[in-house]
Scaffold this motif. Sequence first.
Motif, PDB file in Angstrom:
ATOM      1  N   ASN A   1       0.871  -1.164   0.000  1.00  0.00           N
ATOM      2  CA  ASN A   1       0.000   0.000   0.000  1.00  0.00           C
ATOM      3  C   ASN A   1       0.913   1.220   0.000  1.00  0.00           C
ATOM      4  OD1 ASN A   1      -2.420  -1.570   0.356  1.00  0.00           O
ATOM      5  ND2 ASN A   1      -1.815  -1.798   2.493  1.00  0.00           N
TER       6      ASN A   1
ATOM      7  N   TYR B   1       1.553  12.006   1.785  1.00  0.00           N
ATOM      8  CA  TYR B   1       1.104  12.945   2.801  1.00  0.00           C
ATOM      9  C   TYR B   1       1.767  14.294   2.576  1.00  0.00           C
ATOM     10  CZ  TYR B   1      -1.018   9.384   5.827  1.00  0.00           C
ATOM     11  OH  TYR B   1      -1.820   8.384   6.351  1.00  0.00           O
TER      12      TYR B   1
ATOM     13  N   TYR C   1       4.664   7.549  16.545  1.00  0.00           N
ATOM     14  CA  TYR C   1       5.730   7.894  15.622  1.00  0.00           C
ATOM     15  C   TYR C   1       6.473   9.106  16.161  1.00  0.00           C
ATOM     16  CZ  TYR C   1       4.170   4.794  11.879  1.00  0.00           C
ATOM     17  OH  TYR C   1       3.850   3.685  11.127  1.00  0.00           O
TER      18      TYR C   1
ATOM     19  N   GLU D   1      -1.195  -3.749  19.840  1.00  0.00           N
ATOM     20  CA  GLU D   1      -2.408  -4.391  19.330  1.00  0.00           C
ATOM     21  C   GLU D   1      -3.456  -4.364  20.432  1.00  0.00           C
ATOM     22  OE1 GLU D   1      -1.685  -8.149  17.439  1.00  0.00           O
ATOM     23  OE2 GLU D   1       0.289  -7.530  16.771  1.00  0.00           O
TER      24      GLU D   1
ATOM     25  N   ALA E   1      -5.372   2.489  13.774  1.00  0.00           N
ATOM     26  CA  ALA E   1      -5.844   1.794  12.578  1.00  0.00           C
ATOM     27  C   ALA E   1      -6.770   0.662  12.986  1.00  0.00           C
ATOM     28  CB  ALA E   1      -4.674   1.247  11.772  1.00  0.00           C
ATOM     29  N   THR E   2      -7.883   0.539  12.286  1.00  0.00           N
ATOM     30  CA  THR E   2      -8.767  -0.599  12.519  1.00  0.00           C
ATOM     31  C   THR E   2      -8.171  -1.834  11.855  1.00  0.00           C
ATOM     32  OG1 THR E   2     -10.054  -0.040  10.551  1.00  0.00           O
ATOM     33  CG2 THR E   2     -10.823   0.844  12.650  1.00  0.00           C
TER      34      THR E   2
ATOM     35  N   TYR F   1      -5.229  -1.290  16.030  1.00  0.00           N
ATOM     36  CA  TYR F   1      -3.813  -1.097  16.295  1.00  0.00           C
ATOM     37  C   TYR F   1      -3.582   0.361  16.701  1.00  0.00           C
ATOM     38  CZ  TYR F   1      -3.509  -5.247  13.289  1.00  0.00           C
ATOM     39  OH  TYR F   1      -3.689  -6.484  12.718  1.00  0.00           O
TER      40      TYR F   1
ATOM     41  N   ASN G   1      -7.870  -4.712   9.273  1.00  0.00           N
ATOM     42  CA  ASN G   1      -8.267  -5.057   7.910  1.00  0.00           C
ATOM     43  C   ASN G   1      -9.011  -3.951   7.173  1.00  0.00           C
ATOM     44  OD1 ASN G   1      -7.201  -7.691   8.231  1.00  0.00           O
ATOM     45  ND2 ASN G   1      -9.061  -8.299   9.316  1.00  0.00           N
ATOM     46  N   ASN G   2      -8.717  -2.711   7.515  1.00  0.00           N
ATOM     47  CA  ASN G   2      -9.328  -1.654   6.717  1.00  0.00           C
ATOM     48  C   ASN G   2      -8.621  -1.593   5.368  1.00  0.00           C
ATOM     49  OD1 ASN G   2      -7.349   0.843   6.568  1.00  0.00           O
ATOM     50  ND2 ASN G   2      -7.248   0.175   8.672  1.00  0.00           N
ATOM     51  N   ALA G   3      -9.343  -1.132   4.365  1.00  0.00           N
ATOM     52  CA  ALA G   3      -8.781  -1.078   3.017  1.00  0.00           C
ATOM     53  C   ALA G   3      -7.537  -0.201   3.025  1.00  0.00           C
ATOM     54  CB  ALA G   3      -9.811  -0.505   2.047  1.00  0.00           C
ATOM     55  N   GLY G   4      -6.426  -0.752   2.630  1.00  0.00           N
ATOM     56  CA  GLY G   4      -5.209   0.026   2.551  1.00  0.00           C
ATOM     57  C   GLY G   4      -4.455   0.180   3.859  1.00  0.00           C
ATOM     58  N   ASN G   5      -4.903  -0.530   4.934  1.00  0.00           N
ATOM     59  CA  ASN G   5      -4.221  -0.412   6.231  1.00  0.00           C
ATOM     60  C   ASN G   5      -4.021   1.039   6.642  1.00  0.00           C
ATOM     61  OD1 ASN G   5      -4.060  -3.080   6.930  1.00  0.00           O
ATOM     62  ND2 ASN G   5      -1.970  -3.368   6.252  1.00  0.00           N
ATOM     63  N   MET G   6      -5.055   1.832   6.481  1.00  0.00           N
ATOM     64  CA  MET G   6      -4.946   3.262   6.710  1.00  0.00           C
ATOM     65  C   MET G   6      -4.756   3.599   8.176  1.00  0.00           C
ATOM     66  SD  MET G   6      -5.254   4.496   3.737  1.00  0.00           S
ATOM     67  CE  MET G   6      -5.508   6.192   4.181  1.00  0.00           C
ATOM     68  N   LEU G   7      -3.877   4.559   8.433  1.00  0.00           N
ATOM     69  CA  LEU G   7      -3.672   5.090   9.777  1.00  0.00           C
ATOM     70  C   LEU G   7      -4.348   6.451   9.893  1.00  0.00           C
ATOM     71  CD1 LEU G   7      -1.522   2.842   9.954  1.00  0.00           C
ATOM     72  CD2 LEU G   7      -0.025   4.499  11.073  1.00  0.00           C
TER      73      LEU G   7
ATOM     74  N   TYR H   1       1.288   5.655  -0.004  1.00  0.00           N
ATOM     75  CA  TYR H   1       0.602   6.856   0.470  1.00  0.00           C
ATOM     76  C   TYR H   1       1.442   8.096   0.173  1.00  0.00           C
ATOM     77  CZ  TYR H   1      -0.985   3.010   3.482  1.00  0.00           C
ATOM     78  OH  TYR H   1      -1.416   1.798   3.972  1.00  0.00           O
TER      79      TYR H   1
ATOM     80  N   PHE I   1      -0.248   3.246  17.404  1.00  0.00           N
ATOM     81  CA  PHE I   1       1.160   3.487  17.117  1.00  0.00           C
ATOM     82  C   PHE I   1       1.579   4.844  17.685  1.00  0.00           C
ATOM     83  CE2 PHE I   1       1.278   0.220  13.780  1.00  0.00           C
ATOM     84  CZ  PHE I   1      -0.048   0.178  13.369  1.00  0.00           C
TER      85      PHE I   1
ATOM     86  N   ARG J   1       4.360   0.094  18.864  1.00  0.00           N
ATOM     87  CA  ARG J   1       3.098  -0.398  18.285  1.00  0.00           C
ATOM     88  C   ARG J   1       2.388  -1.257  19.329  1.00  0.00           C
ATOM     89  NH1 ARG J   1       2.333  -5.448  16.031  1.00  0.00           N
ATOM     90  NH2 ARG J   1       0.676  -5.695  14.473  1.00  0.00           N
TER      91      ARG J   1
ATOM     92  N   SER K   1       2.969   0.515   3.382  1.00  0.00           N
ATOM     93  CA  SER K   1       2.636  -0.494   4.380  1.00  0.00           C
ATOM     94  C   SER K   1       2.392  -1.804   3.661  1.00  0.00           C
ATOM     95  CB  SER K   1       1.405  -0.094   5.199  1.00  0.00           C
ATOM     96  OG  SER K   1       0.233  -0.196   4.415  1.00  0.00           O
ATOM     97  N   ALA K   2       2.458  -2.898   4.399  1.00  0.00           N
ATOM     98  CA  ALA K   2       2.216  -4.209   3.814  1.00  0.00           C
ATOM     99  C   ALA K   2       0.758  -4.323   3.385  1.00  0.00           C
ATOM    100  CB  ALA K   2       2.563  -5.300   4.811  1.00  0.00           C
TER     101      ALA K   2
ATOM    102  N   PHE L   1      -3.976   9.794  12.111  1.00  0.00           N
ATOM    103  CA  PHE L   1      -2.974  10.422  12.965  1.00  0.00           C
ATOM    104  C   PHE L   1      -3.588  11.515  13.833  1.00  0.00           C
ATOM    105  CE2 PHE L   1       1.074   8.732  11.542  1.00  0.00           C
ATOM    106  CZ  PHE L   1       0.780   8.225  10.288  1.00  0.00           C
TER     107      PHE L   1
ATOM    108  N   ASN M   1      -1.420  -5.265  10.546  1.00  0.00           N
ATOM    109  CA  ASN M   1      -0.973  -3.904  10.283  1.00  0.00           C
ATOM    110  C   ASN M   1       0.240  -3.577  11.147  1.00  0.00           C
ATOM    111  OD1 ASN M   1      -0.699  -1.139   9.927  1.00  0.00           O
ATOM    112  ND2 ASN M   1      -2.884  -0.815   9.712  1.00  0.00           N
TER     113      ASN M   1
ATOM    114  N   VAL N   1      -3.750   0.980  -3.302  1.00  0.00           N
ATOM    115  CA  VAL N   1      -3.648  -0.405  -2.864  1.00  0.00           C
ATOM    116  C   VAL N   1      -3.182  -1.314  -3.990  1.00  0.00           C
ATOM    117  CG1 VAL N   1      -5.363  -0.097  -1.047  1.00  0.00           C
ATOM    118  CG2 VAL N   1      -6.078  -0.892  -3.310  1.00  0.00           C
TER     119      VAL N   1
ATOM    120  N   TYR O   1       3.169   2.238   9.042  1.00  0.00           N
ATOM    121  CA  TYR O   1       3.811   2.745   7.835  1.00  0.00           C
ATOM    122  C   TYR O   1       5.329   2.809   8.017  1.00  0.00           C
ATOM    123  CZ  TYR O   1      -0.710   5.022   6.612  1.00  0.00           C
ATOM    124  OH  TYR O   1      -2.020   5.323   6.310  1.00  0.00           O
TER     125      TYR O   1
ATOM    126  N   TYR P   1      -3.762   7.621  -1.608  1.00  0.00           N
ATOM    127  CA  TYR P   1      -3.256   6.304  -1.282  1.00  0.00           C
ATOM    128  C   TYR P   1      -3.608   5.343  -2.398  1.00  0.00           C
ATOM    129  CZ  TYR P   1      -7.859   4.695   0.419  1.00  0.00           C
ATOM    130  OH  TYR P   1      -9.176   4.335   0.538  1.00  0.00           O
TER     131      TYR P   1
ATOM    132  N   GLY Q   1      -3.830  -7.785   5.869  1.00  0.00           N
ATOM    133  CA  GLY Q   1      -3.329  -8.625   6.950  1.00  0.00           C
ATOM    134  C   GLY Q   1      -2.914  -7.775   8.127  1.00  0.00           C
TER     135      GLY Q   1
END
Lengths: 114, 116
Positions: free
Chosen positions: A32, A36, B37, B52, B95-96, B33, B98-104, A34, B35, B50, A94-95, B106, A100, A51, A103, A49, A98
């Motif tokens: 993925n 910013y 930074y 969980e 981040a939730t 999740y 399995n959200n689309a794109g593993n979005m964070l 991004y 995090f 990080r 990011s991967a 901030f 997370n 995918v 980033y 972003y 799966g």
Amino acid sequence: SQTIHQWPATLVQPVGSPLSLECTVEGTSNPNLYWYRQAAGRGLQLLFYSVGIGQISSEVPQNLSASRPQDRQFILSSKKLLLSDSGFYLCAWSAGPGTNYGYTFGSGTRLTVV
Amino acid sequence: AQTVTQSQPEMSVQEAETVTLSCTYDTSESNYYLFWYKQPPSRQMILVIRQEAYKQQNATENRFSVNFQKAAKSFSLKISDSQLGDTAMYFCAFATLNNAGNMLTFGGGTRLMVKP
């Protein structure tokens, strides 16, 4: 190991000129990706972003566009820069689907539009 | 939509002392999740720690540890034995699963100054 490269590090461009910032990732597949933007001393604004190849989602309508011509390449562009496009631009990856792990960011590009 | 709030725009601490940075978030999800930074003056964003949400144990990385209070939706970062190199902007992120794109998502950041 995975690495992310972002360039250029610094850029000064006149108003109305085009822009191309490039970001590439090594050591992974189907990341993925991004883009910013960060104003001085401020938080992070998600611009785009992706995918997958050719899949771009835009978060903020503006003067910028993004493309993903290859799996691990992400490009931020503008046809005509505005003064308000000045800022610090960060690419990240990011991967895929799966767990997370967050980033990994590139080193950033400081863009000044004059 | 999830939101992340860092209520302390700026903080300072004396070298070798301990400082805690606050972060709260809002979500209806039960698994996610979190995090922290760090962004030093070089502006390189570095993952510090990080967590969980389904794990009860607070994450620790050397001098950095978190206090994760799931019921209170709080995720504070404690820096022990502060060093001059800890001077940076710190961002909390969420981040939730399995959200689309593993979005964070901030927070707005906390600027930390470590004083000699």
